[in-house]
Design an enzyme around this catalytic site. Structure first.
Site, PDB file in Angstrom:
ATOM      1  N   LEU A  41      -1.316  -4.704   2.736  1.00  0.00           N
ATOM      2  CA  LEU A  41      -0.306  -4.473   1.259  1.00  0.00           C
ATOM      3  C   LEU A  41      -0.899  -5.840   0.597  1.00  0.00           C
ATOM      4  O   LEU A  41       0.288  -6.101   0.248  1.00  0.00           O
ATOM      5  CB  LEU A  41       0.875  -4.196   1.735  1.00  0.00           C
ATOM      6  CG  LEU A  41       1.556  -3.472   2.580  1.00  0.00           C
ATOM      7  CD1 LEU A  41       2.940  -2.893   2.590  1.00  0.00           C
ATOM      8  CD2 LEU A  41       0.379  -1.284   2.669  1.00  0.00           C
ATOM      9  N   ASP A  42      -1.482  -6.115  -0.118  1.00  0.00           N
ATOM     10  CA  ASP A  42      -2.002  -7.194  -1.235  1.00  0.00           C
ATOM     11  C   ASP A  42      -1.800  -7.491  -2.498  1.00  0.00           C
ATOM     12  O   ASP A  42      -2.807  -6.269  -2.609  1.00  0.00           O
ATOM     13  CB  ASP A  42      -3.108  -7.587  -0.246  1.00  0.00           C
ATOM     14  CG  ASP A  42      -3.083  -9.519  -0.409  1.00  0.00           C
ATOM     15  OD1 ASP A  42      -2.050  -9.948  -0.129  1.00  0.00           O
ATOM     16  OD2 ASP A  42      -4.629  -9.998   0.322  1.00  0.00           O
ATOM     17  N   GLY A  43      -0.950  -7.906  -3.250  1.00  0.00           N
ATOM     18  CA  GLY A  43      -1.290  -7.796  -4.373  1.00  0.00           C
ATOM     19  C   GLY A  43      -0.129  -7.062  -5.492  1.00  0.00           C
ATOM     20  O   GLY A  43      -0.717  -6.880  -6.600  1.00  0.00           O
ATOM     21  N   THR A 232      -5.920  -4.732   1.015  1.00  0.00           N
ATOM     22  CA  THR A 232      -6.698  -4.506  -0.077  1.00  0.00           C
ATOM     23  C   THR A 232      -6.354  -5.967  -1.397  1.00  0.00           C
ATOM     24  O   THR A 232      -6.575  -7.298  -0.877  1.00  0.00           O
ATOM     25  CB  THR A 232      -5.486  -3.462  -0.993  1.00  0.00           C
ATOM     26  OG1 THR A 232      -4.126  -4.155  -1.042  1.00  0.00           O
ATOM     27  CG2 THR A 232      -5.492  -2.079  -1.143  1.00  0.00           C
TER      28      THR A 232
END
Ligand SMILES: CC(C)=CCC/C(C)=C/CC/C(C)=C/COP(=O)(O)OP(=O)(O)O
Length: 286
Positions: A41-43, A232
């Site tokens: 779950l990047d960002g 992501t």
């Protein structure tokens, strides 16, 4: 009253949307659908910064995106969805940020226990994966309650990795399988001391710590290996996530911040998977 109306409106919105999308999902299902999709779950912080929001609101938006993905995956027929919610390294973040994430986690995990929660509406089993003893007691107890409360949901499974790192998982699994074998040896010795047959058996036991033994002790043992990993923000690192389980997994990295991920990104991901599926299957057989 207002709150329950909001909940009802949201429920109606989602059931109408998913109903309208059914033909699209049916067309997609003509091709292979990944059985297990994992997400990094990047960002979330970049999303908050982009919108001039507090970091905490970036994480809240991230949680909403997890729930949307869960619904889309459910309708698509994805049986397992795994998310990297909190790594062991994340404990090194600023104490206020760690505290905020843990509070949010506690609030959302307790929310999963409600009859009306998304996981109960869709019959999703929730399983927490990681070194759970590193969590504070309230979060650990809530996680255990959520696992018990959803244990009989059979439509799909959401695996939430918290206090997780892949190297920690591998060390834990190797130690546990050695311990198990050691206990077996001790038992044999206790029953038949100084027996030649037992010595032979011990030698054999020593030789039989196999891949399957280690896999039986992995935190992720509940699910088959993921078919696709979506990270992501366009990042392509694995960041100590599912290193053991991703030998034949397709990595897909859309250039979207996690809270902004939507149905179109998932559809592109599935189309990408379908395009490369014959190649992936061939690689598995080599
Ligand atoms: C109950 C439950 C499952 C809650 C999960 C809540 C949630 C969205 C957690 C994400 C945590 C995290 C460290 C994400 C990485 O993005 P980042 O913060 O590193 O963002 P960046 O890449 O912009 O720095």
């Amino acid at each position: 009253m207002l709150k329950s109306m909001d909940g009802l409106a949201e429920k109606l919105f989602w059931s109408s949307l998913l109903y309208m999308l059914k033909p699209l999902f049916r067309i997609l299902s003509v091709g292979p659908i990944p059985n297990h999709v994992a997400f990094i779950l990047d960002g979330n912080r970049r999303y908050a910064k982009k919108r001039n929001m507090a970091v905490s609101n970036g994480y809240r938006a991230g949680f909403m995106a997890i729930m949307s993905m869960l619904k889309y995956c459910y309708v698509l027929g994805v049986k397992y969805m795994t998310i990297y919610a909190f790594s062991i390294d994340n404990f090194k973040r600023r104490p206020e940020e760690v505290q905020y994430l843990m509070d949010l986690m506690l609030e959302k995990i307790e929310g999963l226990l409600h009859k009306e929660s998304v996981v109960n509406q869709y019959g999703v089993r929730v399983h927490f994966v990681g070194n759970l003893k590193l969590l504070s007691e309230p979060v650990r107890v809530a996680a255990e309650k959520a696992m018990q409360a959803t244990a009989n949901n059979t439509n799909s499974t959401l695996l939430i990795c918290v206090a997780y790192s892949s190297t920690d998982e591998i060390v834990h699994a190797v130690q546990s399988s050695c311990q198990e074998k050691w206990n077996e040896i001790q038992e044999l010795n206790a029953n038949q001391p100084q027996n030649v047959e037992v010595t032979k058996e011990i030698q054999e036991l020593n030789q039989i710590i196999q891949l399957v033994d280690i896999e039986r002790h992995m935190y992720m043992r509940l699910a088959h290996n993921p078919d696709m990993l979506i990270r992501t923000s366009g990042e392509t690192r694995l960041s100590n996530f599912l290193l053991w389980q991703t030998t034949n997994c397709l990595l897909y990295s859309p250039k979207v911040l996690f809270p902004e991920i939507g149905l179109r990104h998932l559809i592109w991901a599935v189309l990408h998977f379908q395009r490369l599926y014959p190649h992936l299957e061939k690689r598995k057989q080599l």
